[in-house]
Write a protein that holds these residues in place. Structure first.
Motif, PDB file in Angstrom:
ATOM      1  N   ALA A 204      -6.035  -0.341   7.666  1.00  0.00           N
ATOM      2  CA  ALA A 204      -4.870   0.543   7.744  1.00  0.00           C
ATOM      3  C   ALA A 204      -3.817   0.133   6.727  1.00  0.00           C
ATOM      4  CB  ALA A 204      -4.289   0.519   9.157  1.00  0.00           C
ATOM      5  N   CYS A 205      -3.568  -1.184   6.631  1.00  0.00           N
ATOM      6  CA  CYS A 205      -2.577  -1.668   5.665  1.00  0.00           C
ATOM      7  C   CYS A 205      -2.953  -1.283   4.243  1.00  0.00           C
ATOM      8  CB  CYS A 205      -2.437  -3.199   5.768  1.00  0.00           C
ATOM      9  SG  CYS A 205      -1.572  -3.746   7.243  1.00  0.00           S
ATOM     10  N   LEU A 206      -4.203  -1.534   3.908  1.00  0.00           N
ATOM     11  CA  LEU A 206      -4.658  -1.241   2.551  1.00  0.00           C
ATOM     12  C   LEU A 206      -4.630   0.246   2.262  1.00  0.00           C
ATOM     13  CD1 LEU A 206      -7.590  -3.798   2.248  1.00  0.00           C
ATOM     14  CD2 LEU A 206      -5.344  -3.900   1.181  1.00  0.00           C
TER      15      LEU A 206
ATOM     16  N   GLY B 104       2.163  -5.952  -4.482  1.00  0.00           N
ATOM     17  CA  GLY B 104       1.936  -5.758  -3.055  1.00  0.00           C
ATOM     18  C   GLY B 104       0.745  -6.559  -2.559  1.00  0.00           C
ATOM     19  N   LEU B 105       0.154  -6.109  -1.430  1.00  0.00           N
ATOM     20  CA  LEU B 105      -0.961  -6.837  -0.829  1.00  0.00           C
ATOM     21  C   LEU B 105      -2.140  -6.962  -1.788  1.00  0.00           C
ATOM     22  CD1 LEU B 105      -0.970  -5.262   2.746  1.00  0.00           C
ATOM     23  CD2 LEU B 105      -0.609  -7.677   2.232  1.00  0.00           C
ATOM     24  N   PRO B 106      -2.808  -8.106  -1.810  1.00  0.00           N
ATOM     25  CA  PRO B 106      -2.513  -9.357  -1.086  1.00  0.00           C
ATOM     26  C   PRO B 106      -1.666 -10.338  -1.897  1.00  0.00           C
ATOM     27  CG  PRO B 106      -4.671  -9.518  -2.066  1.00  0.00           C
ATOM     28  CD  PRO B 106      -4.126  -8.169  -2.474  1.00  0.00           C
TER      29      PRO B 106
ATOM     30  N   LYS C 217       0.184 -13.839  -0.568  1.00  0.00           N
ATOM     31  CA  LYS C 217      -0.232 -15.126  -1.139  1.00  0.00           C
ATOM     32  C   LYS C 217       0.981 -15.891  -1.662  1.00  0.00           C
ATOM     33  CE  LYS C 217      -2.986 -18.146  -3.365  1.00  0.00           C
ATOM     34  NZ  LYS C 217      -3.546 -19.307  -2.633  1.00  0.00           N
ATOM     35  N   TRP C 218       1.870 -15.179  -2.353  1.00  0.00           N
ATOM     36  CA  TRP C 218       3.072 -15.830  -2.872  1.00  0.00           C
ATOM     37  C   TRP C 218       3.941 -16.340  -1.731  1.00  0.00           C
ATOM     38  CZ3 TRP C 218       8.301 -15.648  -2.427  1.00  0.00           C
ATOM     39  CH2 TRP C 218       9.052 -16.316  -3.398  1.00  0.00           C
ATOM     40  N   LEU C 219       4.179 -15.522  -0.731  1.00  0.00           N
ATOM     41  CA  LEU C 219       5.030 -15.907   0.397  1.00  0.00           C
ATOM     42  C   LEU C 219       4.465 -17.132   1.121  1.00  0.00           C
ATOM     43  CD1 LEU C 219       5.716 -12.335   1.799  1.00  0.00           C
ATOM     44  CD2 LEU C 219       7.474 -13.868   0.894  1.00  0.00           C
TER      45      LEU C 219
END
Length: 555
Positions: free
Chosen positions: A20-22, A213-215, A219-221
């Motif tokens: 859903a996110c993607l 955006g994702l991912p 990954k950075w966060l």
């Protein structure tokens, strides 16, 4: 509440949530491209103006109204190529020689010499879509347990490989290969506790990861949160990890990391909630070795030692059985178990555990690592509690140097270690105050490191500088032979310089109402009087002119 996260995870599988996110991300990206950067649906002008200027830097045609006066269309026409090449050659030499000042200046000059870029030229569409492939993140997967020299060689070989990758890409961090390499190398820096390098890298790539955006953003966060923990900036790490939790479905790694951060922030009840939620999301009916370790740490901090110790010992046994070559993780567990034993009033058992941790850290990652310093600090306190003072001071000296020279230096442990040296070793342990001389060089390193990092400008620095001066004063009385008197005089110079820095910082803190440090100001005045008296005795012994003042040291 965290248990609700576990229930939500049970109702919706991670795969469906990710899908859903993607899907939302893909639709949003497509909509942005279609509405903001597509030319469809906009008719081109049918005719051309009778008089048209040359296209500008964006390739857009301008109307005749802009032709009255000349414009600098070829903005790179007069850049001195030879000067650029000379500066680049000097930059390469400065990098190889480690001349940070020249690298900084040349980087600014070269960037300033580039043709100016109009604001409109800096606006670009979204970068081409690209996945962040885990198989390409190889530098961060290395274990770095081959000893400090070999670890450094390996890390520098990865830096060289990345430099070549960047050299062949014209798009910089917008190139997904360059951006993924930056994320990969930054974690390698974290594993080697090269905190300054990691910070520089994460600061540079943040906007590019957020743009994708994702991912990439997650990954950075996640990794930047790890950096903030190593910098002793746990509240910032918590904010970053909470943002990860918002952007992704519940995941054991995220929940465990949040638990670890809240443990470090001394919110141990909240940490336990996160650890329990992680265990539920992972589907563990019985805690595995990681669960035992995490929960054992939380219970230890809550003073529930009888529950914590069996968990920690079982976790240690699990790692030794399943991952016997993982020196670093096993050493961390020895360190945690030693801490638990020491808190339980069993210092001799604690000494064994901390000594094992120090040995494993020392041979795998070296004495410069903060992990090695942590083991030395635990061993110092355990030996002190066992009244083994001489051995304990050796480890204290190691611990202090480790704190003094590390990237993430913090005033608090420096202050506490100096207090330990005076109060527990000299006062209670009745050791000769001259043993404090061994801390002189590490203190100078700590002061310069604090100044370099801008940590010398507030009341915290003032309190630390006063305590350093007090340590120096206690081992610098005007007595002994000529060589001893001369050495003591130099230490008093250093103490005087530190008090001169401390006094205005402490006074400003008291005036601002931030904290009442009047007692520290009184100590500084008294210590300056003692210094004057000792210097007078020294001058009398030398037959020097009265009033001759020793020059203050310049940091």
């Amino acid at each position: 509440r965290l248990p609700s996260l576990a229930r939500a995870a049970a109702m919706a599988s991670p795969r469906s949530r990710w899908a859903a996110c993607l899907l939302v991300f893909a639709i949003g990206a497509a909509w942005q491209r279609a509405t903001l950067f597509s030319t469809t649906g906009h008719a081109r002008p049918r005719g051309r103006a009778r008089h048209v200027t040359r296209a500008n830097s964006l390739g857009l045609e301008l109307s005749p109204v802009h032709t009255e006066f000349p414009r600098a269309l070829a903005k790179a026409a007069f850049i001195d190529e030879e000067a650029v090449e000379t500066a680049c050659a000097s930059l390469a030499v400065a990098v190889l020689k480690g001349n940070h000042d020249q690298v900084e200046a040349l980087s600014v000059v070269l960037k300033a010499m580039m043709p100016p870029m109009e604001g409109a030229m800096k606006v670009r569409g979204p970068p081409p879509e690209a996945m962040l492939e885990k198989s390409e993140l190889v530098w961060s997967e290395h274990d770095y347990m081959s000893g400090p020299q070999e670890n450094l060689r390996i890390l520098q070989s990865y830096e060289a490989e990345y430099a070549r990758r960047v050299s062949f890409s014209k798009d910089g961090f917008r190139d997904p290969k360059v951006l993924s390499g930056a994320l990969d190398l930054a974690v390698a820096y974290l594993k080697n506790y090269a905190v300054d390098k990691a910070d520089m890298m994460y600061s540079a790539i943040e906007p590019y990861c957020m743009e994708r955006g994702l991912p990439w953003d997650v990954k950075w966060l996640q990794d930047c949160a790890t950096l903030r923990c190593k910098q002793q900036r746990q509240p910032e790490a918590a904010v970053l990890l909470e943002e990860v939790a918002k952007r992704t479905p519940p995941h054991p790694a995220t929940l465990n990391n949040l638990g670890t951060v809240y443990n470090m922030m001394r919110d141990h009840e909240k940490a336990q909630e996160y650890f329990l939620a992680a265990q539920q999301v992972a589907g563990h009916d019985e805690p595995d070795k990681d669960d035992l370790w995490n929960m054992g740490i939380a219970k230890k901090h809550l003073g529930q030692y009888d529950e914590a110790l069996p968990m920690l010992l079982k976790a240690l046994e699990g790692w030794q059985t399943e991952e016997p070559d993982d020196d670093v993780t096993i050493a961390k567990l020895h360190d945690t178990v030693g801490s638990c034993y020491d808190l339980m009033g069993q210092p001799e058992e604690a000494v064994k555990q901390f000594a094992s941790a120090r040995l494993l850290f020392g041979r795998s990652i070296g004495a410069d690592s903060p992990l090695y310093g942590s083991a030395c600090e635990g061993l110092t306190k355990a030996l002190l509690h066992a009244k083994r003072y001489e051995e304990a001071f050796d480890r204290l000296e190691e611990t202090f140097l480790n704190h003094a020279q590390k990237d993430a230096i913090h005033p608090t442990p420096v202050f506490e270690l100096l207090g330990l040296a005076m109060e527990d070793f000299v006062d209670k342990g009745r050791m000769d105050p001259q043993i404090l001389v061994r801390l002189e060089a590490p203190m100078e390193i700590a002061v310069k490191n604090m100044i370099y990092r801008g940590l010398d400008k507030d009341g915290n620095a003032g309190v630390v500088f006063e305590r350093m001066a007090q340590v120096l004063l206690r081992c610098s009385m005007a007595r002994g032979d000529d060589a001893e008197q001369l050495a003591a005089s130099k230490r008093r110079q250093l103490a005087r310089s530190l008090l001169g820095r401390a006094a205005p910082l402490v006074e400003a803190t008291t005036r601002s109402g931030e904290a009442d440090l009047a007692h520290i100001s009184a100590l500084i005045t008294m210590e300056q009087q003692v210094l004057d008296a000792q210097d007078a005795i020294y001058r009398k012994a030398l037959g020097a002119a009265p009033g001759a003042a020793a020059p203050a040291l310049n940091f």
